[in-house]
Design a protein around this motif. Structure first.
Motif, PDB file in Angstrom:
ATOM      1  N   HIS A 193       0.892  -1.042   0.087  1.00 51.29           N
ATOM      2  CA  HIS A 193       0.112   0.062   0.086  1.00 51.29           C
ATOM      3  C   HIS A 193       0.704   1.236   0.040  1.00 51.29           C
ATOM      4  O   HIS A 193       2.011   1.334   0.305  1.00 51.29           O
ATOM      5  CB  HIS A 193      -0.943   0.216   1.153  1.00 51.29           C
ATOM      6  N   TRP A 194       0.398   2.479  -0.672  1.00 52.83           N
ATOM      7  CA  TRP A 194       0.860   3.881  -0.552  1.00 52.83           C
ATOM      8  C   TRP A 194       0.503   4.156   0.851  1.00 52.83           C
ATOM      9  O   TRP A 194      -0.463   3.992   1.419  1.00 52.83           O
ATOM     10  CB  TRP A 194       0.154   4.409  -1.732  1.00 52.83           C
TER      11      TRP A 194
ATOM     12  N   GLU B  26       7.090  16.343  -0.672  1.00 50.60           N
ATOM     13  CA  GLU B  26       8.031  16.036  -2.014  1.00 50.60           C
ATOM     14  C   GLU B  26       8.100  14.670  -2.410  1.00 50.60           C
ATOM     15  O   GLU B  26       8.623  14.620  -3.691  1.00 50.60           O
ATOM     16  CB  GLU B  26       9.182  16.601  -1.598  1.00 50.60           C
ATOM     17  N   LEU B  27       7.321  13.720  -1.569  1.00 49.94           N
ATOM     18  CA  LEU B  27       7.466  12.364  -1.910  1.00 49.94           C
ATOM     19  C   LEU B  27       6.370  11.937  -2.592  1.00 49.94           C
ATOM     20  O   LEU B  27       6.110  10.863  -3.079  1.00 49.94           O
ATOM     21  CB  LEU B  27       7.747  11.566  -0.755  1.00 49.94           C
ATOM     22  N   ARG B  28       5.298  12.906  -2.770  1.00 49.18           N
ATOM     23  CA  ARG B  28       4.094  12.625  -3.384  1.00 49.18           C
ATOM     24  C   ARG B  28       4.103  12.333  -4.675  1.00 49.18           C
ATOM     25  O   ARG B  28       4.788  13.137  -5.319  1.00 49.18           O
ATOM     26  CB  ARG B  28       2.999  13.617  -2.803  1.00 49.18           C
TER      27      ARG B  28
ATOM     28  N   GLU C 156      -4.770  13.816  -0.577  1.00 50.54           N
ATOM     29  CA  GLU C 156      -5.175  13.346   0.607  1.00 50.54           C
ATOM     30  C   GLU C 156      -6.063  11.941   0.331  1.00 50.54           C
ATOM     31  O   GLU C 156      -6.678  11.926  -0.407  1.00 50.54           O
ATOM     32  CB  GLU C 156      -5.780  14.214   1.645  1.00 50.54           C
ATOM     33  N   ALA C 157      -5.801  11.017   1.311  1.00 45.52           N
ATOM     34  CA  ALA C 157      -6.661   9.877   1.406  1.00 45.52           C
ATOM     35  C   ALA C 157      -7.993  10.073   1.548  1.00 45.52           C
ATOM     36  O   ALA C 157      -8.405  10.918   2.570  1.00 45.52           O
ATOM     37  CB  ALA C 157      -5.854   8.867   2.323  1.00 45.52           C
ATOM     38  N   VAL C 158      -8.834   9.383   0.965  1.00 41.37           N
ATOM     39  CA  VAL C 158     -10.395   9.482   1.539  1.00 41.37           C
ATOM     40  C   VAL C 158     -10.786   8.329   2.271  1.00 41.37           C
ATOM     41  O   VAL C 158     -10.498   7.041   1.954  1.00 41.37           O
ATOM     42  CB  VAL C 158     -11.135   9.690   0.433  1.00 41.37           C
ATOM     43  N   LYS C 159     -11.179   8.399   3.344  1.00 40.14           N
ATOM     44  CA  LYS C 159     -11.451   7.199   4.360  1.00 40.14           C
ATOM     45  C   LYS C 159     -12.767   6.644   3.921  1.00 40.14           C
ATOM     46  O   LYS C 159     -13.733   7.397   3.502  1.00 40.14           O
ATOM     47  CB  LYS C 159     -11.667   7.898   5.895  1.00 40.14           C
ATOM     48  N   THR C 160     -12.765   5.173   3.719  1.00 38.03           N
ATOM     49  CA  THR C 160     -13.845   4.592   3.349  1.00 38.03           C
ATOM     50  C   THR C 160     -14.502   3.740   4.511  1.00 38.03           C
ATOM     51  O   THR C 160     -15.712   3.223   4.126  1.00 38.03           O
ATOM     52  CB  THR C 160     -13.569   3.752   2.055  1.00 38.03           C
ATOM     53  N   ALA C 161     -13.853   3.599   5.455  1.00 40.46           N
ATOM     54  CA  ALA C 161     -14.599   2.920   6.698  1.00 40.46           C
ATOM     55  C   ALA C 161     -14.052   3.563   8.025  1.00 40.46           C
ATOM     56  O   ALA C 161     -13.082   4.538   7.942  1.00 40.46           O
ATOM     57  CB  ALA C 161     -14.051   1.406   6.677  1.00 40.46           C
TER      58      ALA C 161
END
Length: 193
Positions: free
Chosen positions: A162-163, A171-173, A188-193
């Motif tokens: 996983h990322w 700077e690492l994105r 940004e990550a989107v929360k799914t749970a």
């Protein structure tokens, strides 16, 4: 935060590009290497892992790939956006060493002869699949079908399949090309749970 590069299990390797990042394609043959930027690559299968890359038939990189039958997909982070734009804006026929011109250092791949670009966050080593099913698409549409034979990632941003961009410096994105000289970093990550 220091970089640690680890091998990625091949069935998980397509996760390195399934979010659509811009990549730097490297190839080598006959003592000559080249790097170019590509925005059109995608995963095709998990096991064995396969990818599709669209690389113009007239490009110098494609000439090297046709001769060697292999290439690498290097996933640059935001820190390399200027180099990604630079190597994608000129031909290896006109610039004999695009790596040096854009301050890119390389290291040896594990399974292929094409060099890998230092400072990237992921690397996929690929061998072109050439058979009756792929030959016409390659000719007509510049589609290169390839099997991933080796994969590595920087554990600061990818581990355990996983990322992890949320815990890494900006700077690492990974970067994503939106046309012309416009790039965006992954969000940004989107929360799914």
């Amino acid at each position: 935060m220091s970089s640690t590069i680890e091998s990625v299990p091949l069935p998980e390797s397509i996760r390195l590009i399934n979010h659509g990042p811009t990549v730097m394609v490297t190839a080598a043959h006959g003592g000559r290497g080249n790097v170019m930027t590509a925005a059109w690559t995608l995963p095709l299968d998990f096991d064995p892992p396969k990818v599709l890359a669209i690389i113009g038939a007239n490009s110098f990189t494609r000439e090297l790939i046709n001769a060697s039958g292999e290439f690498a997909l290097n996933v640059p982070p935001q820190a390399l956006v200027k180099a990604a734009l630079g190597v994608g804006s000129e031909s290896g026929r006109d610039v004999p060493d695009k790596f040096a011109r854009h301050g890119l250092k390389t290291f040896a791949a594990q399974k292929i002869a094409a060099p890998l670009v230092e400072g990237c966050v992921a690397w996929l080593e690929c061998r072109v699949i050439r058979d009756a099913n792929t030959a016409q698409n390659e000719k007509d549409y510049d589609l290169l079908f390839a099997e991933v034979v080796g994969a590595q990632a920087d554990t600061r941003v990818f581990s355990q399949g996983h990322w992890h961009f949320e815990t890494a410096p900006d700077e690492l994105r990974t970067i994503h090309h939106a046309g012309s000289s416009q790039f965006y970093a992954i969000g940004e990550a989107v929360k799914t749970a």
